[in-house]
Design a protein around this motif. Structure first.
Motif, PDB file in Angstrom:
ATOM      1  N   LEU A 168     -11.884   4.370  -1.275  1.00  0.00           N
ATOM      2  CA  LEU A 168     -10.596   3.714  -1.478  1.00  0.00           C
ATOM      3  C   LEU A 168     -10.643   2.233  -1.135  1.00  0.00           C
ATOM      4  CD1 LEU A 168      -8.138   6.416  -0.087  1.00  0.00           C
ATOM      5  CD2 LEU A 168      -8.477   5.767  -2.473  1.00  0.00           C
ATOM      6  N   GLN A 169     -11.540   1.844  -0.238  1.00  0.00           N
ATOM      7  CA  GLN A 169     -11.592   0.444   0.188  1.00  0.00           C
ATOM      8  C   GLN A 169     -12.831  -0.285  -0.315  1.00  0.00           C
ATOM      9  OE1 GLN A 169     -10.178  -0.134   4.425  1.00  0.00           O
ATOM     10  NE2 GLN A 169     -10.410   2.084   4.495  1.00  0.00           N
ATOM     11  N   PRO A 210      -7.255   6.085   8.439  1.00  0.00           N
ATOM     12  CA  PRO A 210      -7.846   7.227   9.156  1.00  0.00           C
ATOM     13  C   PRO A 210      -6.813   8.243   9.626  1.00  0.00           C
ATOM     14  CG  PRO A 210      -8.835   5.172   9.896  1.00  0.00           C
ATOM     15  CD  PRO A 210      -7.684   4.800   9.009  1.00  0.00           C
ATOM     16  N   PHE A 211      -5.623   7.786   9.982  1.00  0.00           N
ATOM     17  CA  PHE A 211      -4.584   8.709  10.446  1.00  0.00           C
ATOM     18  C   PHE A 211      -4.168   9.682   9.333  1.00  0.00           C
ATOM     19  CE2 PHE A 211      -0.023   9.671  11.026  1.00  0.00           C
ATOM     20  CZ  PHE A 211      -0.096  10.352  12.227  1.00  0.00           C
ATOM     21  N   ILE A 212      -4.154   9.194   8.080  1.00  0.00           N
ATOM     22  CA  ILE A 212      -3.724  10.028   6.953  1.00  0.00           C
ATOM     23  C   ILE A 212      -4.849  10.945   6.481  1.00  0.00           C
ATOM     24  CG2 ILE A 212      -3.013   9.960   4.523  1.00  0.00           C
ATOM     25  CD1 ILE A 212      -1.467   7.405   5.199  1.00  0.00           C
ATOM     26  N   TYR A 213      -6.069  10.430   6.394  1.00  0.00           N
ATOM     27  CA  TYR A 213      -7.142  11.164   5.720  1.00  0.00           C
ATOM     28  C   TYR A 213      -8.038  11.959   6.667  1.00  0.00           C
ATOM     29  CZ  TYR A 213      -6.003   8.769   1.387  1.00  0.00           C
ATOM     30  OH  TYR A 213      -5.363   8.323   0.266  1.00  0.00           O
ATOM     31  N   TRP A 252       0.819  -1.206   0.000  1.00  0.00           N
ATOM     32  CA  TRP A 252       0.000   0.000   0.000  1.00  0.00           C
ATOM     33  C   TRP A 252       0.858   1.264   0.000  1.00  0.00           C
ATOM     34  CZ3 TRP A 252      -1.470   3.268   4.485  1.00  0.00           C
ATOM     35  CH2 TRP A 252      -2.429   4.226   4.130  1.00  0.00           C
ATOM     36  N   GLN A 253       2.047   1.193   0.584  1.00  0.00           N
ATOM     37  CA  GLN A 253       2.917   2.364   0.633  1.00  0.00           C
ATOM     38  C   GLN A 253       3.350   2.818  -0.761  1.00  0.00           C
ATOM     39  OE1 GLN A 253       3.154  -0.306   2.461  1.00  0.00           O
ATOM     40  NE2 GLN A 253       3.020   0.337   4.603  1.00  0.00           N
ATOM     41  N   PRO A 302      -0.048   8.767  -4.427  1.00  0.00           N
ATOM     42  CA  PRO A 302      -0.983   9.068  -5.530  1.00  0.00           C
ATOM     43  C   PRO A 302      -2.450   9.043  -5.105  1.00  0.00           C
ATOM     44  CG  PRO A 302       0.719   7.562  -6.275  1.00  0.00           C
ATOM     45  CD  PRO A 302       0.888   7.697  -4.797  1.00  0.00           C
ATOM     46  N   GLN A 303      -2.803   8.102  -4.251  1.00  0.00           N
ATOM     47  CA  GLN A 303      -4.180   8.052  -3.763  1.00  0.00           C
ATOM     48  C   GLN A 303      -4.540   9.314  -2.992  1.00  0.00           C
ATOM     49  OE1 GLN A 303      -4.752   4.460  -1.475  1.00  0.00           O
ATOM     50  NE2 GLN A 303      -5.568   3.339  -3.209  1.00  0.00           N
TER      51      GLN A 303
END
Length: 292
Positions: free
Chosen positions: A163-164, A230-233, A137-138, A143-144
């Protein structure tokens, strides 16, 4: 004289097969090994439950104190006042249910095409799609994020749901199960005038409850325990999931580990409930998905 001429009754003996004792001993050793492994798997969970009932300075004592000197049951009431745990649990439930429903829908539908519909390049396309599981995923995380940012979906639950919504593993799991369903059923349904959508919905899905339950359980657990997404978005506190919310107990120089363990125990309860409800279908689905 007659008594001497009479043939004595046959004596029946029940001889045990040569490997009977060895087979019994093997089963006993197998069960004993499984019990030991199960206990080893349960050790982290037992430590988490024990730590949730301690004071903060007792969590990392050496040696481990499995039974607290004083049970702090009030940890389970204090935590609701310290953080908005209901909000975090609700957000986690919203994401988990939404992603699970979409992955079951898209995975089962795509798997039907790969398993029951013949078209040129089907197997090559399936292998290419399944190969995406090997991509970490990294590798496509940035890009996502840029795409979601351009669409204005950062700091929304919709970004994580979209995304999921699709998963290669779900397609693989469902396709393997569909291959165990005889093609004659689909052919008979086509002769009766059913469309491919009707065959999928009225013939294939009712026969696939174990695989659907397995996919739903695995997806639910994976989404519920997700931290990085969740931490990123998600940046707003009212959108955080329970995994991100527990970070509130981590300070700059110290962390309240007892409260973290208390919140972790509470967060495990929904997963246990879901697993207990679908356990029978889950085991059956995993056992038969690779049958063919």
């Amino acid at each position: 004289m007659t008594a001497l001429l009479e043939t004595p009754p046959a004596v029946r003996t029940t001889a045990k097969p040569p490997g009977h004792r060895g087979g019994t001993a093997g089963r006993i050793l197998g069960y004993a090994l499984l019990i030991v492994l199960s206990l080893l798997v349960m050790i982290p969970f037992a430590w988490m439950v024990s730590s949730s009932l301690k004071q903060n300075n007792e969590v990392f004592t050496v040696p481990i104190q499995w039974i607290p000197a004083e049970f702090r049951w009030d940890n389970f009431s204090v935590i609701w006042d310290r953080i908005p745990l209901w909000t975090y649990l609700g957000n986690s439930m919203l994401l988990s249910v939404s992603v699970t429903a979409l992955q079951v829908l898209t995975g089962s539908f795509a798997a039907y095409g790969f398993a029951k519909i013949r078209f040129p390049g089907r197997d090559a396309l399936f292998l290419a799609y399944i190969a995406t599981i090997a991509v970490p995923w990294q590798a496509y995380m940035v890009p996502q994020y840029i795409i979601m940012q351009k669409l204005g979906l950062v700091d929304t639950h919709l970004s994580l749901i979209l995304l999921q919504a699709f998963g290669a593993f779900g397609v693989f799991l469902m396709r393997q199960y569909y291959l165990t369903i005889p093609d004659e059923l689909s052919e008979a349904a086509r002769l009766d005038g059913l469309s491919e959508y009707g065959i999928w919905a009225r013939v294939i899905l009712p026969l696939s409850k174990p695989a659907l339950a397995s996919l739903a359980l695995l997806t639910f657990v994976n989404t519920w325990n997700d931290y990085m997404g969740p931490f990123i978005y998600l940046t707003s506190n009212d959108l955080w999931t329970v995994q991100i919310g527990l970070r509130a107990f981590v300070g700059l120089y110290d962390a309240e580990y007892a409260m973290i363990m208390t919140g972790s125990v509470i967060s495990v309860v929904p997963i246990l409930v879901v697993f207990l409800l679908g356990q029978r279908y889950f085991v059956q689905g995993i056992a038969t998905s690779g049958l063919k």
